[in-house]
Design an enzyme around this catalytic site. Structure first.
Site, PDB file in Angstrom:
ATOM      1  N   ASN A 175       0.900  -1.272   0.317  1.00 25.23           N
ATOM      2  CA  ASN A 175      -0.003  -0.159  -0.239  1.00 25.23           C
ATOM      3  C   ASN A 175       0.921   1.166  -0.026  1.00 25.23           C
ATOM      4  OD1 ASN A 175       0.657  -1.008   2.670  1.00 25.23           O
ATOM      5  ND2 ASN A 175      -0.729   0.466   3.532  1.00 25.23           N
ATOM      6  N   VAL A 220       0.555  -9.659   8.624  1.00 28.61           N
ATOM      7  CA  VAL A 220       1.466 -10.640   8.430  1.00 28.61           C
ATOM      8  C   VAL A 220       1.780 -11.568   9.337  1.00 28.61           C
ATOM      9  CG1 VAL A 220       2.010 -10.205   5.957  1.00 28.61           C
ATOM     10  CG2 VAL A 220       3.705  -9.643   7.879  1.00 28.61           C
ATOM     11  N   GLY A 234       7.744  -5.014   5.920  1.00 30.71           N
ATOM     12  CA  GLY A 234       8.626  -4.960   6.927  1.00 30.71           C
ATOM     13  C   GLY A 234       8.676  -3.878   7.828  1.00 30.71           C
ATOM     14  N   TYR A 243      16.843  -5.919  13.015  1.00 35.25           N
ATOM     15  CA  TYR A 243      16.366  -5.952  11.453  1.00 35.25           C
ATOM     16  C   TYR A 243      17.679  -6.642  10.736  1.00 35.25           C
ATOM     17  CZ  TYR A 243      15.086  -3.087   7.265  1.00 35.25           C
ATOM     18  OH  TYR A 243      14.869  -3.066   6.059  1.00 35.25           O
TER      19      TYR A 243
HETATM   20  P1  NDP Z   1       7.490   1.427   4.424  1.00 38.69           P
HETATM   21  O1  NDP Z   1       7.667   1.709   5.892  1.00 38.69           O
HETATM   22  O2  NDP Z   1       7.213   2.576   3.658  1.00 38.69           O
HETATM   23  O3  NDP Z   1       6.354   0.292   4.183  1.00 38.69           O
HETATM   24  C1  NDP Z   1       6.332  -0.878   5.106  1.00 38.69           C
HETATM   25  C2  NDP Z   1       5.059  -1.632   4.607  1.00 38.69           C
HETATM   26  O4  NDP Z   1       5.092  -2.860   5.228  1.00 38.69           O
HETATM   27  C3  NDP Z   1       3.714  -1.175   4.643  1.00 38.69           C
HETATM   28  O5  NDP Z   1       3.068  -1.336   3.586  1.00 38.69           O
HETATM   29  C4  NDP Z   1       3.496  -1.581   6.157  1.00 38.69           C
HETATM   30  O6  NDP Z   1       1.900  -1.479   5.919  1.00 38.69           O
HETATM   31  C5  NDP Z   1       3.775  -3.152   5.585  1.00 38.69           C
HETATM   32  N1  NDP Z   1       3.736  -3.794   6.876  1.00 38.69           N
HETATM   33  C6  NDP Z   1       4.212  -3.547   8.098  1.00 38.69           C
HETATM   34  N2  NDP Z   1       4.387  -4.490   9.115  1.00 38.69           N
HETATM   35  C7  NDP Z   1       3.235  -5.247   8.503  1.00 38.69           C
HETATM   36  C8  NDP Z   1       2.557  -6.273   9.146  1.00 38.69           C
HETATM   37  N3  NDP Z   1       2.795  -6.898  10.374  1.00 38.69           N
HETATM   38  N4  NDP Z   1       1.504  -6.976   8.114  1.00 38.69           N
HETATM   39  C9  NDP Z   1       1.392  -6.553   7.078  1.00 38.69           C
HETATM   40  N5  NDP Z   1       2.097  -5.428   6.472  1.00 38.69           N
HETATM   41  C10 NDP Z   1       2.947  -4.626   7.112  1.00 38.69           C
HETATM   42  O7  NDP Z   1       8.763   0.732   4.168  1.00 38.69           O
HETATM   43  P2  NDP Z   1       9.394   0.430   2.739  1.00 38.69           P
HETATM   44  O8  NDP Z   1       8.566   0.612   1.545  1.00 38.69           O
HETATM   45  O9  NDP Z   1      10.549   1.378   2.861  1.00 38.69           O
HETATM   46  O10 NDP Z   1      10.083  -1.180   2.888  1.00 38.69           O
HETATM   47  C11 NDP Z   1       9.461  -2.110   2.080  1.00 38.69           C
HETATM   48  C12 NDP Z   1      10.461  -3.119   2.531  1.00 38.69           C
HETATM   49  O11 NDP Z   1      11.768  -2.745   1.867  1.00 38.69           O
HETATM   50  C13 NDP Z   1      10.623  -3.678   3.998  1.00 38.69           C
HETATM   51  O12 NDP Z   1      10.849  -4.953   4.152  1.00 38.69           O
HETATM   52  C14 NDP Z   1      12.040  -2.729   4.223  1.00 38.69           C
HETATM   53  O13 NDP Z   1      12.400  -3.641   5.337  1.00 38.69           O
HETATM   54  C15 NDP Z   1      12.666  -3.092   3.070  1.00 38.69           C
HETATM   55  N6  NDP Z   1      13.915  -2.423   2.896  1.00 38.69           N
HETATM   56  C16 NDP Z   1      13.579  -0.885   3.004  1.00 38.69           C
HETATM   57  C17 NDP Z   1      14.750   0.117   2.784  1.00 38.69           C
HETATM   58  C18 NDP Z   1      14.803   1.374   2.500  1.00 38.69           C
HETATM   59  O14 NDP Z   1      15.615   2.009   2.730  1.00 38.69           O
HETATM   60  N7  NDP Z   1      13.425   2.117   2.640  1.00 38.69           N
HETATM   61  C19 NDP Z   1      16.017  -0.675   2.558  1.00 38.69           C
HETATM   62  C20 NDP Z   1      15.874  -2.010   2.508  1.00 38.69           C
HETATM   63  C21 NDP Z   1      15.071  -2.846   2.727  1.00 38.69           C
HETATM   64  P3  NDP Z   1       1.026  -0.685   6.814  1.00 38.69           P
HETATM   65  O15 NDP Z   1       0.811   0.773   5.831  1.00 38.69           O
HETATM   66  O16 NDP Z   1      -0.342  -1.011   6.979  1.00 38.69           O
HETATM   67  O17 NDP Z   1       1.819  -0.024   7.873  1.00 38.69           O
END
Ligand code: NDP
Length: 234
Positions: A11, A49, A77, A140
């Site tokens: 999302n 999740v 995440g 993490y």
């Molecule tokens: P955001 O914080 O922008 O988004 C995180 C997403 O994960 C949201 O959609 C959130 O949903 C969802 N989420 C978190 N917890 C849960 C849960 N328990 N169940 C379902 N959905 C969940 O993060 P990013 O887009 O930056 O990150 C996406 C992925 O990439 C993650 O795994 C992150 O660790 C990884 N990553 C990111 C980096 C960065 O620099 N941004 C670098 C390396 C890896 P909701 O909107 O409902 O909270």
């Protein structure tokens, strides 16, 4: 070729960019979201999740609307940063529960159908931090390094069924997750990146799309860094 694609945490941020890239390609895309509204133009299923029942219900909803999931992107995440000496049991567990066990839950559920279909693509979103480590991110980094061992084991288990499992390891990417970093800290990380900038979410999405494409048919168990070079050599 339109496929049934599921992106967890699709999302916003990287997940949303990944979901939009597949949708632009003509795939039938579903994303999970926990609160608010699903993104416009994409099928949204409410799912946390960390809850196995919600994961199963989400898959059932998607299977009815789009058919069995053929491409799974385990992207959801969280971070709960802190130095080890101050890190609570709860902060450690919460990050492992979402990032690693959440991926286990969705991969297991998707695999049941992929094995029957004798095809499938699973892409796990890890992090450059899994490979290089980071101060204040031991929980993490452990969760993201866990995804590497988890994904490679699945690649070995599922290869004979024509299911590939790969891991994408993004570096610093401009999303809500990094927007909360103090400017000084953000700049410090950028200075260590050979390309001297953060990634845009669509740059991560391109790598995910490649791994799900026919061009990547002989790639499995790979860790693909999309990190501007920051973790090279690991
Ligand atoms: P955001 O914080 O922008 O988004 C995180 C997403 O994960 C949201 O959609 C959130 O949903 C969802 N989420 C978190 N917890 C849960 C849960 N328990 N169940 C379902 N959905 C969940 O993060 P990013 O887009 O930056 O990150 C996406 C992925 O990439 C993650 O795994 C992150 O660790 C990884 N990553 C990111 C980096 C960065 O620099 N941004 C670098 C390396 C890896 P909701 O909107 O409902 O909270």
């Amino acid at each position: 070729m339109s496929r049934s694609v599921l992106v967890t945490g699709g999302n916003r941020g990287i997940g949303l960019a990944v979901a939009r890239a597949f949708a632009d390609n003509g795939d039938r895309v579903a994303v999970t979201y926990r609160s608010g509204e699903p993104p416009e133009g994409l099928m949204g299923v409410r799912c946390d999740v960390t809850d196995p029942a919600q994961v199963d219900a989400a898959f059932k909803e998607i299977e009815e609307a789009h058919g069995d999931v053929e491409v799974l992107v385990a992207n959801a995440g969280v971070t709960r940063d802190g130095l080890l000496v101050r890190m609570s049991e709860e902060d450690f567990d919460a990050v492992l529960e979402t990032n690693l066990k959440g991926a286990f839950r969705v991969a297991k559920r998707a695999t049941l159908k992929m094995m029957r279909a004798r095809q499938g693509r699973i892409i796990l979103i890890s992090s450059a931090v899994a490979l290089a480590g980071e101060v204040g991110q031991s929980n993490y980094a452990a969760s993201k390094a866990g995804l590497v061992g988890f994904g490679r084991s699945l690649a070995r288990e599922l290869g004979a069924r024509n299911i590939t499992v790969n891991i994408v390891a993004p570096g610093l990417t401009a999303t809500d997750m990094t927007a909360s970093l103090p400017e000084e800290r953000f700049q410090h990380i950028v200075n260590q990146v050979p390309l001297r900038r953060a990634a845009e979410p669509h740059e991560i999405a391109h790598a995910v799309q490649f791994l799900a494409s026919p061009n990547a048919s002989y790639i499995t168990g790979a860790v693909l860094p999309v990190d501007g070079g920051v973790a090279m050599g690991h």
